[in-house]
Design a protein around this motif. Structure first.
Motif, PDB file in Angstrom:
ATOM      1  N   PHE A  27       6.760  -5.295  10.183  1.00 49.53           N
ATOM      2  CA  PHE A  27       5.411  -4.170   9.691  1.00 49.53           C
ATOM      3  C   PHE A  27       4.129  -4.330   9.785  1.00 49.53           C
ATOM      4  O   PHE A  27       3.678  -5.414   9.107  1.00 49.53           O
ATOM      5  CB  PHE A  27       5.564  -3.210   8.606  1.00 49.53           C
ATOM      6  CG  PHE A  27       6.806  -2.300   8.333  1.00 49.53           C
ATOM      7  CD1 PHE A  27       7.459  -2.544   8.600  1.00 49.53           C
ATOM      8  CD2 PHE A  27       8.014  -3.517   7.193  1.00 49.53           C
ATOM      9  CE1 PHE A  27       8.590  -1.220   8.873  1.00 49.53           C
ATOM     10  CE2 PHE A  27       9.464  -3.347   7.142  1.00 49.53           C
ATOM     11  CZ  PHE A  27       9.465  -2.022   7.564  1.00 49.53           C
ATOM     12  N   GLU A  28       3.784  -4.153  11.030  1.00 50.57           N
ATOM     13  CA  GLU A  28       1.922  -5.074  11.425  1.00 50.57           C
ATOM     14  C   GLU A  28       1.089  -4.117  10.426  1.00 50.57           C
ATOM     15  O   GLU A  28      -0.559  -4.730  10.387  1.00 50.57           O
ATOM     16  CB  GLU A  28       1.410  -5.774  12.822  1.00 50.57           C
ATOM     17  CG  GLU A  28       3.178  -6.153  13.544  1.00 50.57           C
ATOM     18  CD  GLU A  28       3.278  -7.439  12.622  1.00 50.57           C
ATOM     19  OE1 GLU A  28       2.500  -7.732  12.150  1.00 50.57           O
ATOM     20  OE2 GLU A  28       4.068  -8.303  13.480  1.00 50.57           O
ATOM     21  N   ASP A  29       0.989  -2.711  10.037  1.00 44.41           N
ATOM     22  CA  ASP A  29       0.407  -1.936   9.552  1.00 44.41           C
ATOM     23  C   ASP A  29      -0.221  -2.582   8.420  1.00 44.41           C
ATOM     24  O   ASP A  29       0.507  -3.066   7.633  1.00 44.41           O
ATOM     25  CB  ASP A  29       0.582  -0.787   9.425  1.00 44.41           C
ATOM     26  CG  ASP A  29      -0.503   0.178   8.929  1.00 44.41           C
ATOM     27  OD1 ASP A  29      -1.267  -0.149   9.244  1.00 44.41           O
ATOM     28  OD2 ASP A  29      -0.088   1.007   8.535  1.00 44.41           O
ATOM     29  N   ASP A  30      -1.316  -3.185   8.726  1.00 44.09           N
ATOM     30  CA  ASP A  30      -2.332  -3.477   7.252  1.00 44.09           C
ATOM     31  C   ASP A  30      -2.529  -2.686   6.360  1.00 44.09           C
ATOM     32  O   ASP A  30      -3.404  -3.100   4.968  1.00 44.09           O
ATOM     33  CB  ASP A  30      -3.388  -4.696   7.218  1.00 44.09           C
ATOM     34  CG  ASP A  30      -2.605  -6.223   7.690  1.00 44.09           C
ATOM     35  OD1 ASP A  30      -1.660  -5.880   7.376  1.00 44.09           O
ATOM     36  OD2 ASP A  30      -4.139  -6.789   8.541  1.00 44.09           O
ATOM     37  N   PHE A  32      -0.858  -0.767   3.987  1.00 43.80           N
ATOM     38  CA  PHE A  32       0.068  -1.125   2.448  1.00 43.80           C
ATOM     39  C   PHE A  32      -1.102  -2.317   1.877  1.00 43.80           C
ATOM     40  O   PHE A  32      -1.025  -1.955   0.568  1.00 43.80           O
ATOM     41  CB  PHE A  32       1.376  -1.495   3.105  1.00 43.80           C
ATOM     42  CG  PHE A  32       1.650  -1.234   0.800  1.00 43.80           C
ATOM     43  CD1 PHE A  32       1.585  -0.871   0.468  1.00 43.80           C
ATOM     44  CD2 PHE A  32       2.425  -2.914   1.393  1.00 43.80           C
ATOM     45  CE1 PHE A  32       2.438  -0.670  -0.855  1.00 43.80           C
ATOM     46  CE2 PHE A  32       2.707  -2.988  -0.705  1.00 43.80           C
ATOM     47  CZ  PHE A  32       2.532  -2.006  -1.555  1.00 43.80           C
ATOM     48  N   LYS A  33      -1.076  -3.372   2.814  1.00 40.26           N
ATOM     49  CA  LYS A  33      -1.445  -4.821   1.802  1.00 40.26           C
ATOM     50  C   LYS A  33      -3.178  -4.868   1.628  1.00 40.26           C
ATOM     51  O   LYS A  33      -3.357  -4.769   0.036  1.00 40.26           O
ATOM     52  CB  LYS A  33      -1.670  -5.402   3.086  1.00 40.26           C
ATOM     53  CG  LYS A  33      -1.944  -7.185   2.743  1.00 40.26           C
ATOM     54  CD  LYS A  33      -2.656  -8.014   3.710  1.00 40.26           C
ATOM     55  CE  LYS A  33      -2.697  -9.138   3.383  1.00 40.26           C
ATOM     56  NZ  LYS A  33      -3.275 -10.010   5.171  1.00 40.26           N
ATOM     57  N   LYS A  35      -3.965  -1.763   0.656  1.00 40.88           N
ATOM     58  CA  LYS A  35      -4.256  -0.153  -0.581  1.00 40.88           C
ATOM     59  C   LYS A  35      -3.697  -1.455  -2.283  1.00 40.88           C
ATOM     60  O   LYS A  35      -3.454  -1.435  -3.309  1.00 40.88           O
ATOM     61  CB  LYS A  35      -2.953   0.898  -0.364  1.00 40.88           C
ATOM     62  CG  LYS A  35      -2.672   1.170  -1.723  1.00 40.88           C
ATOM     63  CD  LYS A  35      -1.265   2.661  -1.067  1.00 40.88           C
ATOM     64  CE  LYS A  35      -1.623   3.250  -2.210  1.00 40.88           C
ATOM     65  NZ  LYS A  35      -0.040   3.516  -2.585  1.00 40.88           N
ATOM     66  N   TYR A  36      -2.725  -2.261  -1.911  1.00 42.00           N
ATOM     67  CA  TYR A  36      -1.595  -3.521  -2.601  1.00 42.00           C
ATOM     68  C   TYR A  36      -3.215  -4.589  -3.010  1.00 42.00           C
ATOM     69  O   TYR A  36      -3.695  -4.067  -4.256  1.00 42.00           O
ATOM     70  CB  TYR A  36      -0.210  -4.323  -1.833  1.00 42.00           C
ATOM     71  CG  TYR A  36      -0.386  -5.252  -2.095  1.00 42.00           C
ATOM     72  CD1 TYR A  36       0.180  -5.263  -3.313  1.00 42.00           C
ATOM     73  CD2 TYR A  36      -0.545  -6.326  -1.973  1.00 42.00           C
ATOM     74  CE1 TYR A  36       0.562  -6.463  -4.430  1.00 42.00           C
ATOM     75  CE2 TYR A  36      -0.506  -7.386  -2.602  1.00 42.00           C
ATOM     76  CZ  TYR A  36       0.423  -7.856  -3.725  1.00 42.00           C
ATOM     77  OH  TYR A  36       1.057  -9.067  -4.424  1.00 42.00           O
ATOM     78  N   ILE A  37      -4.208  -4.720  -2.420  1.00 39.40           N
ATOM     79  CA  ILE A  37      -4.705  -5.642  -2.825  1.00 39.40           C
ATOM     80  C   ILE A  37      -6.126  -4.633  -3.964  1.00 39.40           C
ATOM     81  O   ILE A  37      -6.468  -5.462  -4.800  1.00 39.40           O
ATOM     82  CB  ILE A  37      -5.929  -6.734  -1.795  1.00 39.40           C
ATOM     83  CG1 ILE A  37      -4.719  -7.330  -0.713  1.00 39.40           C
ATOM     84  CG2 ILE A  37      -6.638  -7.432  -2.037  1.00 39.40           C
ATOM     85  CD1 ILE A  37      -4.554  -8.567  -1.422  1.00 39.40           C
ATOM     86  N   GLU A  39      -5.473  -2.255  -5.315  1.00 37.31           N
ATOM     87  CA  GLU A  39      -5.125  -2.076  -6.398  1.00 37.31           C
ATOM     88  C   GLU A  39      -4.978  -3.092  -7.750  1.00 37.31           C
ATOM     89  O   GLU A  39      -5.858  -2.906  -9.060  1.00 37.31           O
ATOM     90  CB  GLU A  39      -3.504  -1.292  -6.846  1.00 37.31           C
ATOM     91  CG  GLU A  39      -3.117  -0.337  -5.823  1.00 37.31           C
ATOM     92  CD  GLU A  39      -3.575   0.442  -7.403  1.00 37.31           C
ATOM     93  OE1 GLU A  39      -3.435   0.431  -8.370  1.00 37.31           O
ATOM     94  OE2 GLU A  39      -4.210   2.236  -5.975  1.00 37.31           O
TER      95      GLU A  39
END
Lengths: 224, 178
Positions: A27-30, A32-33, A35-37, A39
Motif C-alpha cells: 500500500f504505497e498510498d500515503d 492514510f499515513k 491522516k495518522y500523523i 491525528e
C-alpha cells in the motif's frame, strides 16, 4: 533449560518473513499515513490546550492558597484590653512621656473600648497638651484636653457646655503595648486607659492618616 | 534494531504518548509492511487487509494516549491486530453462515504468529543490502550463487550473514532469557 536458536533457524525464519512480506500487498498510498500523523498533530494541539488550561488552573489554585495562607497564618495581634487583663500595668506619671512620644503635627486614630464612647481621637497640641476628641455616638463629640498636670477640660462641641476639673486624685492612667505583625511590618498597638471623674477611657492608638481625621483635626483647632 | 525489539517499540510508544510526530512516523514505517503481511496472511484479502491495517494504527494511536506504561509494546500491537482479525471473522460469520470454522482454525497458533510478526519487523529493520542477501537465500540460492549475483567474494557473503546472525541472535537469546 531453553533450547537456543541456531544460526540457520534465524536465517530460515528471516527468509520466511522475507518471502511472506514479498507476497503481501503493497500500500504505497500515503494518504492514510498523513491522516495518522495529522491525528498526532491534533493530539499535540489538544495536549497544548490542556496543558495551558491546567497551568492556568494551577496558577489560580496557587494564588488562592497563598492568599488563604496570608489570611490565616499571618500573626495578627487581636488582643484587646479587658478588665481582667494582667498585662495592664499602672503608670505613675507617664502622661508627659506619652505626650512627648506623639510626633508633632501628627494625628492618631484612637479606638475606645467602652460602652459609652465609640471613638476618641488624640492630637498633640501646643504647650505639650494632649487633646482628645471623643465620639459618644455618631452625632455628638466631646473635646477633652489633658495637660501634664493632669488637668483636663471637657467641651461638648455641639452644645458648648464646658466642664473644668482640677481634682487630680481621680485621674489614673494605665498603658500597655502590643506588637502587631502584618506581613513583614511591625506596628505598635498602644493601649491607654484614662480614668477621669466623668468617664473611664480605654484608648487604643493606631497609626492612621485618613482624611477624616484631618477633618476632625481642623475642627479641633477651630474650637480651641 | 536487534531481535529483542521490545525496548525499541516501547520507547517509540512512550514518545508517541507525548505526541512525538517523529516517533509516530518511525513506528509507522517500522511496522507497516510486517503488519500488512501479518494481516494478509490471515485474511487473504487485499482490501480487508488495508482496512484492518488502518484500524490497527488508529486504535493504537487512540490507546497510546491513555496508557502511560508500555511493558510490552510489541505484544500490545500484536494483540490489537489479532483482535481486529478475529473481529473481522466474527462479523463475516454472522453475515454468512456458510463460512467454515476451519478458516479460522487454519490460522497458526498465537505464539507462532507473534514470532513470525517479530521476525518480519526484524527483517524490515535490516539494511537494504542485508535484506537482499536474506531474500536471495530465502529464494533458494546457495552462498556461491549469492556471491556471484552480488558480485562479491564468498567470504564477504559469509561475513554478511554472520553479521546479521550475531546481531539478531544476541537479541533473541536475551529475549529467551527474559
Amino acid at each position: 533449560m531453553k533450547k537456543k536458536i541456531t544460526e540457520n533457524e534465524i536465517l530460515d525464519k528471516l527468509g520466511k518473513a522475507c518471502l511472506e512480506m514479498e507476497n503481501a500487498p503493497k500500500f504505497e498510498d500515503d494518504s492514510f499515513k498523513n491522516k495518522y500523523i495529522s491525528e498526532i498533530s491534533k493530539n499535540n494541539a489538544r495536549f497544548f490546550n490542556r496543558k495551558l488550561i491546567f497551568s492556568l488552573i494551577n496558577s489560580a489554585l496557587a494564588l488562592i492558597l497563598i492568599i488563604t495562607s496570608l489570611v490565616l497564618f499571618i500573626p495578627r495581634d487581636t488582643k484587646r484590653y479587658t478588665d481582667n487583663d494582667d498585662e495592664i500595668t499602672k503608670l505613675t506619671v507617664t502622661i508627659d512621656e506619652f505626650i512627648e512620644s506623639v510626633p508633632e503635627n501628627f494625628s492618631y486614630l484612637i479606638e475606645i473600648n467602652t460602652d459609652q464612647i465609640n471613638r476618641l481621637y488624640v492630637y498633640k497640641m501646643q504647650n505639650n497638651t494632649m487633646a482628645c476628641l471623643i465620639n459618644y455616638d455618631d452625632e455628638s463629640y466631646m473635646f477633652v484636653t489633658f495637660t501634664k498636670n493632669f488637668l483636663y477640660s471637657e467641651q461638648n462641641l455641639f452644645n458648648g457646655e464646658n466642664t473644668n476639673n482640677t481634682n487630680t486624685d481621680k485621674y489614673n492612667m494605665y498603658e500597655t503595648f502590643n506588637e502587631v505583625k502584618v506581613g513583614r511590618k511591625t506596628y505598635i498597638d498602644y493601649y491607654l486607659w484614662i480614668e477621669t471623674n466623668t468617664y473611664d477611657y480605654y484608648i487604643n492608638i493606631k497609626k492612621s492618616t485618613t482624611d477624616k481625621q484631618n477633618l476632625f483635626k481642623e475642627k479641633i483647632f477651630e474650637n480651641i | 534494531m536487534e531481535l529483542n525489539n521490545k525496548e525499541y517499540i516501547n520507547a517509540l510508544l512512550k514518545r508517541m504518548h507525548n505526541n512525538d510526530i517523529d516517533a509516530a512516523n518511525e513506528l509507522y514505517e517500522t511496522i507497516k509492511l510486517p503488519l500488512t503481511s501479518h494481516i494478509y496472511k490471515q485474511i487473504h484479502d487485499r482490501d480487508v487487509t488495508e482496512d484492518i491495517l488502518h484500524d490497527v494504527f488508529l486504535i493504537l494511536l487512540k490507546r497510546v494516549k491513555k496508557t502511560i506504561f508500555f511493558f510490552n509494546g510489541f505484544g500490545y500491537i500484536f494483540k490489537i491486530a489479532q483482535r481486529e482479525i478475529q473481529h473481522y471473522y466474527k462479523k463475516l460469520k454472522n453475515n454468512n453462515n456458510d463460512i467454515d470454522d476451519s478458516e479460522i482454525e487454519n490460522i497458526p497458533g498465537k505464539k507462532d504468529l507473534q514470532e513470525e510478526l517479530e521476525f518480519k519487523i526484524l527483517f524490515n529493520s535490516l539494511s537494504k543490502e542485508e535484506k537482499e542477501y536474506v531474500s536471495l537465500r530465502a529464494h533458494g540460492f546457495t552462498l556461491v550463487e549469492i556471491a556471484d549475483k552480488m558480485q562479491v567474494s564468498l567470504s564477504t557473503v559469509k561475513r554478511k550473514f554472520n553479521t546479521i546472525i550475531i546481531k539478531l541472535k544476541r537479541g533473541y537469546d536475551e529475549k529467551e532469557n527474559n
